[in-house]
Design a protein around this motif. Structure first.
Motif, short mmCIF file in Angstrom:
data_model
loop_
_atom_site.label_atom_id
_atom_site.label_comp_id
_atom_site.label_asym_id
_atom_site.label_seq_id
_atom_site.Cartn_x
_atom_site.Cartn_y
_atom_site.Cartn_z
N LYS A 96 0.62 -0.92 -0.11
CA LYS A 96 0.16 -0.25 0.09
C LYS A 96 1.05 1.46 -0.15
O LYS A 96 0.80 2.31 -0.03
CB LYS A 96 -0.83 -0.34 1.08
CG LYS A 96 -1.91 -1.25 1.22
CD LYS A 96 -2.64 -1.23 2.51
CE LYS A 96 -3.49 -1.88 3.16
NZ LYS A 96 -4.36 -2.57 3.73
N THR A 97 1.93 1.42 0.23
CA THR A 97 2.66 2.48 0.31
C THR A 97 3.88 2.46 -0.57
O THR A 97 4.17 2.93 -0.68
CB THR A 97 3.80 1.98 1.85
OG1 THR A 97 5.09 1.25 1.38
CG2 THR A 97 2.24 1.73 2.94
N ALA A 98 3.56 1.53 -1.95
CA ALA A 98 5.20 1.91 -3.16
C ALA A 98 4.92 2.22 -3.51
O ALA A 98 3.23 2.70 -4.21
CB ALA A 98 4.75 0.21 -3.57
N SER A 99 5.44 3.13 -4.34
CA SER A 99 4.88 4.47 -5.89
C SER A 99 5.76 3.50 -6.32
O SER A 99 6.22 5.02 -8.08
CB SER A 99 5.82 5.53 -5.24
OG SER A 99 7.40 5.53 -4.60
N PHE A 100 6.11 2.88 -6.56
CA PHE A 100 6.06 1.88 -7.46
C PHE A 100 5.62 0.52 -8.12
O PHE A 100 5.40 0.13 -7.29
CB PHE A 100 7.78 1.46 -8.02
CG PHE A 100 7.98 1.21 -6.60
CD1 PHE A 100 8.00 -0.15 -6.23
CD2 PHE A 100 8.19 1.40 -5.35
CE1 PHE A 100 8.57 -1.61 -5.31
CE2 PHE A 100 8.41 1.28 -3.93
CZ PHE A 100 9.07 -0.15 -4.12
N LYS A 101 6.24 0.23 -9.17
CA LYS A 101 5.03 -0.96 -10.03
C LYS A 101 5.45 -2.84 -9.20
O LYS A 101 6.83 -2.39 -8.98
CB LYS A 101 4.96 -1.32 -11.58
CG LYS A 101 5.35 -2.96 -11.86
CD LYS A 101 3.39 -2.54 -11.20
CE LYS A 101 2.97 -4.45 -12.37
NZ LYS A 101 1.51 -4.30 -11.69
N VAL A 102 4.71 -3.05 -8.61
CA VAL A 102 5.07 -4.42 -7.72
C VAL A 102 4.41 -5.12 -8.67
O VAL A 102 3.34 -5.30 -8.48
CB VAL A 102 4.79 -4.50 -6.99
CG1 VAL A 102 5.37 -5.38 -5.52
CG2 VAL A 102 5.27 -3.09 -5.75
N ASN A 103 5.46 -6.25 -8.42
CA ASN A 103 4.71 -8.64 -9.09
C ASN A 103 4.56 -8.66 -7.98
O ASN A 103 6.02 -9.32 -8.11
CB ASN A 103 5.31 -8.29 -10.71
CG ASN A 103 5.25 -9.98 -11.31
OD1 ASN A 103 3.67 -10.21 -10.38
ND2 ASN A 103 4.78 -10.10 -12.29
N TYR A 104 3.94 -8.47 -7.29
CA TYR A 104 3.83 -9.87 -6.39
C TYR A 104 3.19 -11.38 -6.52
O TYR A 104 2.12 -11.26 -6.67
CB TYR A 104 3.38 -8.84 -4.52
CG TYR A 104 3.36 -9.70 -3.44
CD1 TYR A 104 4.66 -10.57 -2.83
CD2 TYR A 104 1.55 -10.05 -2.56
CE1 TYR A 104 4.14 -11.37 -2.11
CE2 TYR A 104 1.62 -10.88 -1.73
CZ TYR A 104 3.30 -11.38 -1.13
OH TYR A 104 3.51 -12.47 0.47
N ILE A 105 4.55 -12.28 -5.68
CA ILE A 105 4.06 -13.83 -5.64
C ILE A 105 4.15 -14.07 -4.34
O ILE A 105 5.62 -14.44 -3.97
CB ILE A 105 4.58 -14.08 -6.96
CG1 ILE A 105 5.11 -13.77 -8.27
CG2 ILE A 105 4.21 -15.62 -6.76
CD1 ILE A 105 5.48 -12.82 -8.83
N ASN A 106 3.22 -14.58 -4.14
CA ASN A 106 3.54 -15.44 -2.32
C ASN A 106 3.41 -17.12 -2.43
O ASN A 106 2.50 -17.86 -3.24
CB ASN A 106 2.20 -15.35 -1.96
CG ASN A 106 2.07 -15.35 -1.02
OD1 ASN A 106 3.50 -15.59 -0.25
ND2 ASN A 106 1.22 -15.90 -0.27
N ASN A 107 4.48 -18.31 -3.19
CA ASN A 107 4.69 -19.36 -3.28
C ASN A 107 4.08 -19.49 -1.61
O ASN A 107 4.73 -19.72 -0.90
CB ASN A 107 5.97 -19.64 -3.83
CG ASN A 107 6.30 -19.30 -5.14
OD1 ASN A 107 6.08 -19.00 -5.96
ND2 ASN A 107 7.86 -18.95 -5.05
N SER A 108 3.71 -20.94 -2.62
CA SER A 108 2.68 -21.81 -1.47
C SER A 108 4.16 -22.44 -0.65
O SER A 108 3.61 -23.08 0.59
CB SER A 108 2.10 -22.33 -1.35
OG SER A 108 2.24 -23.78 -2.43
N GLU A 109 5.10 -22.61 -1.04
CA GLU A 109 6.04 -24.07 -1.01
C GLU A 109 7.27 -23.14 -0.90
O GLU A 109 7.56 -22.50 -1.84
CB GLU A 109 6.08 -25.10 -1.47
CG GLU A 109 4.80 -26.12 -1.02
CD GLU A 109 4.84 -27.57 -1.67
OE1 GLU A 109 5.94 -27.61 -2.65
OE2 GLU A 109 3.59 -28.17 -1.60
#
Length: 316
Positions: free
Chosen positions: A73-86
């Motif tokens: 929510k604080t990022a002033s730039f593009k973020v591609n976030y991936i949440n790996n389960s393992e």
């Protein structure tokens, strides 16, 4: 077992993709709920804005995911976030990021470190200053690091703009210390690595940098301090666990011997003796036959030394 099957190779096809950003910053996260804010703070302060962040949470068991959601929510730039389960380990996440990267240059910023606010700007200006006829063989730029007290880690390079590669730097400046830089994404996207290696513990990042060196690429090393390196975390990704990470160490040692012993064995014999020793130490923890290793060692002298050392490897 054929260790040669685990050595990286370079795909023949050229990457002609039109990149969307100048930089892709890649940050792998594993149990970094208390430090990941450093990355966001650093990137929010960057004076150069043409970049994206690829953030991969690699199966963390703490509250990293929840902390990251708030930081997004604080990022002033593009973020591609991936949440790996393992948990897949850093190298697997790195190639995951390479596939996704939309930046011309790819740089790793670990989840417990920071960079100075003009880091990307200096990298960009320095690359633009490279003579055009030399840029094609340049794989990237590497800078210096400092600790949290502002002290330089290691030594400066011989020249402010020093052209070399990872292998030559390692053999001629073995105590150069922690470094930080970017690599051309088009080169990284051409690297083919055996995915079966990802489930075998930590793979040294040096495997990729040494491979790029073996392909004839140069790196520009600059005496600019751009990364703030923290040592306050006990389970850093760079920590060595000989038993857990023995397969990666074995492949790394075999790779370096294959790629460089032909040209450098007589110039730097101690270096290759050390790599042979490291290979024997790793063999203590791996259930492979002596012949599996011997088949992967091209130099007759090192092959003989390994064969003798095999009987004493339990002492290493």
């Amino acid at each position: 077992m054929n260790f040669i099957d685990y050595l990286p190779t370079l795909k023949n096809e050229n990457i002609t993709k039109n990149f969307k950003y100048k930089f892709t910053v890649f940050t792998p996260v594993y149990n970094r709920e208390s430090t990941i804010h450093r990355v966001f703070n650093s990137l929010n302060k960057q004076t150069f804005k043409d970049f994206e962040l690829i953030l991969i949470n690699d199966g963390s068991t703490d509250s990293s995911h929840e902390v990251i959601l708030e930081l997004l929510k604080t990022a002033s730039f593009k973020v591609n976030y991936i949440n790996n389960s393992e948990n897949q380990h850093k190298m697997a996440c790195y190639f995951q990021a390479i596939d996704l990267a939309q930046g011309k240059f790819l740089i790793i910023l670990d989840s417990d470190d920071e960079c100075v606010e003009n880091a990307l700007n200096i990298f960009n200006e320095t690359y633009n200053s490279i003579p055009k006829n030399k840029r094609e063989i340049i794989s990237g730029i590497t800078s210096l690091c400092m600790d949290v007290s502002g002290q330089l880690i290691g030594e400066k390079f011989p020249e402010h703009h020093y052209y070399s590669n990872t292998f030559r730097k390692n053999i001629y400046f073995p105590n150069s210390g922690e470094r930080w830089g970017f690599t051309k994404t088009e080169i990284l996207k051409r690297i083919k690595i055996n995915p079966n290696m990802f489930s075998r513990g930590l793979i040294p990042e040096g495997l990729i940098w040494e491979f790029i060196s073996s392909q004839g690429y140069e790196t520009l090393y600059i005496n600019e301090i751009l990364r703030i390196y923290h040592t306050d975390t006990s389970n850093r990704l760079s920590n060595i666990n000989h038993k857990k990470n023995s397969f990666g160490v074995a492949v790394y040692s075999i790779s370096v011997i294959n790629w460089f012993s032909g040209d450098y064995i007589f110039k730097k014999p101690k270096y290759f003796l050390k790599r042979t020793y490291t290979l024997l130490r790793a063999a203590n923890y791996l259930n492979y036959k002596k012949q599996d290793y011997l088949r992967a060692i091209p130099n007759k002298g090192l092959k003989k030394i390994f064969e003798i050392g095999w009987h004493f490897k339990h002492l290493f």
